[in-house]
Design a protein around this motif. Structure first.
Motif, short mmCIF file in Angstrom:
data_model
loop_
_atom_site.label_atom_id
_atom_site.label_comp_id
_atom_site.label_asym_id
_atom_site.label_seq_id
_atom_site.Cartn_x
_atom_site.Cartn_y
_atom_site.Cartn_z
N PRO A 218 -4.54 -20.86 -53.14
CA PRO A 218 -4.13 -21.66 -51.97
C PRO A 218 -5.22 -22.66 -51.61
O PRO A 218 -6.41 -22.36 -51.68
N GLY A 219 -4.80 -23.84 -51.23
CA GLY A 219 -5.77 -24.85 -50.81
C GLY A 219 -6.15 -24.69 -49.35
O GLY A 219 -6.04 -23.60 -48.79
N GLY A 220 -6.58 -25.77 -48.75
CA GLY A 220 -6.94 -25.71 -47.33
C GLY A 220 -5.71 -25.62 -46.45
O GLY A 220 -4.62 -26.04 -46.83
N MET A 221 -5.89 -25.05 -45.28
CA MET A 221 -4.77 -24.93 -44.33
C MET A 221 -4.35 -26.31 -43.85
O MET A 221 -5.18 -27.15 -43.52
N THR A 222 -3.05 -26.54 -43.81
CA THR A 222 -2.51 -27.80 -43.32
C THR A 222 -1.50 -27.54 -42.22
O THR A 222 -0.60 -26.71 -42.39
N ILE A 223 -1.67 -28.22 -41.11
CA ILE A 223 -0.70 -28.15 -40.00
C ILE A 223 -0.03 -29.52 -39.93
O ILE A 223 -0.65 -30.51 -39.51
N LYS A 224 1.20 -29.60 -40.40
CA LYS A 224 1.88 -30.89 -40.49
C LYS A 224 2.46 -31.31 -39.14
O LYS A 224 3.10 -30.50 -38.46
#
Length: 418
Positions: A218-224
């Motif tokens: 998993p990459g970095g956390m993203t909050i769209k």
């Protein structure tokens, strides 16, 4: 001659050479070239044009009454001579600008300009790690592409998953094996751990290139804004960013992550840390007898996949040592920037800082998880540890902000926008 002698006394050491038994004192000089084209590509990769004239304009190197000639206008005359003179001045200006960035990086990485300007992040960090490994007398894995070697292990040793057995069979099949696989096999029992689970790296059942890797970190956390935060209509001039400075390099340093210090935890061991993997062959986990579990509600930042236990050596790893060196230099430059009042010196310090910052940021999970790039530091579990810790940090920050009633409008890897 005096200047040359002073140079020799400062920057060389005496050596002995023997010709038919007769000794003579010699010195070896290793000149280095500085290719401005490669320098521009390294430090200003976003430019569309790397030609001298375009770069000079970008760097604001202005020559009074600059003459520009087309090839068919060049003659043996005063105008062409002036044009050539201005070219040299422009070249000198570009070179000085690039040297201000390249010299600190060359000193920090211990790489000559020839090596530095052509090296990508993996090669640069491999070099720094090798220097430290040599000093510590550590064995560092060979320079290979892990994906290609894994594919060949599955091809030539489909049922063997033991390093000693691979080495034994490799000696018998030596004439049939590709060079990069032989390079790995030469290490015998000191081969990197990943040769025992090539099916995790290369997917023999892949239908296209997107399925070739058999694991997913998993990459970095993203909050769209449009899906997660529902904030795409928020006026962004009211937004404040909470950024974690140098998150991944700091995680690598704090956790002591690297290919030489991270390994899978066995079932009879207590893991030092649990990493999150979105995808990994389940049969590998069961066959390998490692500590693992499926993601469950207690792993609040993870949505699916597996949590796998890893062990981390207490001794500082070679990449960590290199990272410590770069971060210490960056800290000193930042402190000097705070004290400096001269605008020109401040400008130079900022350039040095940006150059070293780029090198620092490149030396994280990217060098540990580059299966298609020839490198020595490949380690899936170390790379996953960095991203897992990053996910934890941002998730915890997000939770605390929500508890305070602060609205989140966006988030990405190492920053949250409030």
């Amino acid at each position: 001659m005096d200047a040359f002698n002073r140079f020799l006394n400062l920057y060389s050491r005496k050596d002995k050479s023997f010709h038919f038994g007769v000794g003579s004192e010699i010195i070896n000089l290793y000149p280095s070239t500085f290719d401005t084209y490669l320098g521009v590509r390294k430090f200003y990769p976003h430019l569309d044009d790397f030609s001298l004239k375009s770069v000079a304009l970008f760097l604001d190197i202005r020559i009074k009454d600059r003459i520009y000639l087309m090839p068919n206008q060049i003659r043996i005359d005063e105008r062409t001579l002036k044009y050539n003179e201005q070219d040299v001045k422009e070249q000198a200006g570009v070179t000085i600008n690039l040297l201000e960035q390249a010299l600190p990086l060359a000193f920090t990485t211990c790489m000559s300009f020839d090596m530095l300007l052509e090296s990508g992040a993996v090669n640069m960090w491999d070099h720094m790690a090798m220097i430290r490994a040599t000093k510590l007398k550590k064995i560092i894995p060979p320079l290979v592409k892990a994906l290609h070697v894994s594919e060949n292990i599955l091809k030539f040793f489909p049922k063997i998953r033991d390093r000693k057995e691979i080495a034994r069979m490799g000696r018998e099949k030596r004439g049939q094996l590709p060079k990069d696989l032989i390079r790995v096999i030469k290490y015998g029992s000191e081969m990197p751990e990943w040769v025992e689970y090539p099916e995790v790296i290369f997917n023999p059942s892949a239908r296209d290139k997107d399925e070739v890797l058999n694991y997913h970190i998993p990459g970095g956390m993203t909050i769209k804004p449009d899906k997660d935060a529902r904030s795409h209509f928020i006026p962004w001039y009211y937004v404040v960013v909470a950024d974690v400075s140098a998150m991944y390099p700091t995680i690598l340093k704090a956790m002591n992550l690297g290919a030489d210090v991270v390994r899978l935890a066995r079932k009879d061991e207590i893991p030092d840390y649990w990493i999150w993997m979105k995808k990994v062959p389940r049969e590998f986990l069961e066959r390998r007898k490692v500590m693992w579990k499926e993601v469950d509600p207690s792993d609040s930042f993870a949505d699916s996949g597996y949590m796998i236990g890893i062990r981390i050596d207490e001794e500082q790893g070679v990449v960590n040592r290199a990272m410590s060196g770069i971060m210490n230099v960056i800290y000193k430059i930042k402190e000097e920037l705070k004290r400096e009042r001269d605008p020109e010196k401040k400008r130079r310090l900022k350039m040095i800082y940006q150059s070293l910052k780029g090198a620092r940021n490149a030396g994280t999970h990217g060098i540990l998880s580059a299966p298609t790039v020839a490198g020595r530091q490949f380690n899936i579990w170390g790379a996953a540890a960095i991203t897992t810790r990053g996910q934890e940090i941002l998730f915890d920050t997000l939770r605390r902000l929500k508890e305070k009633g602060i609205r989140i409008v966006y988030g990405d890897t190492d920053g949250i926008y409030l």
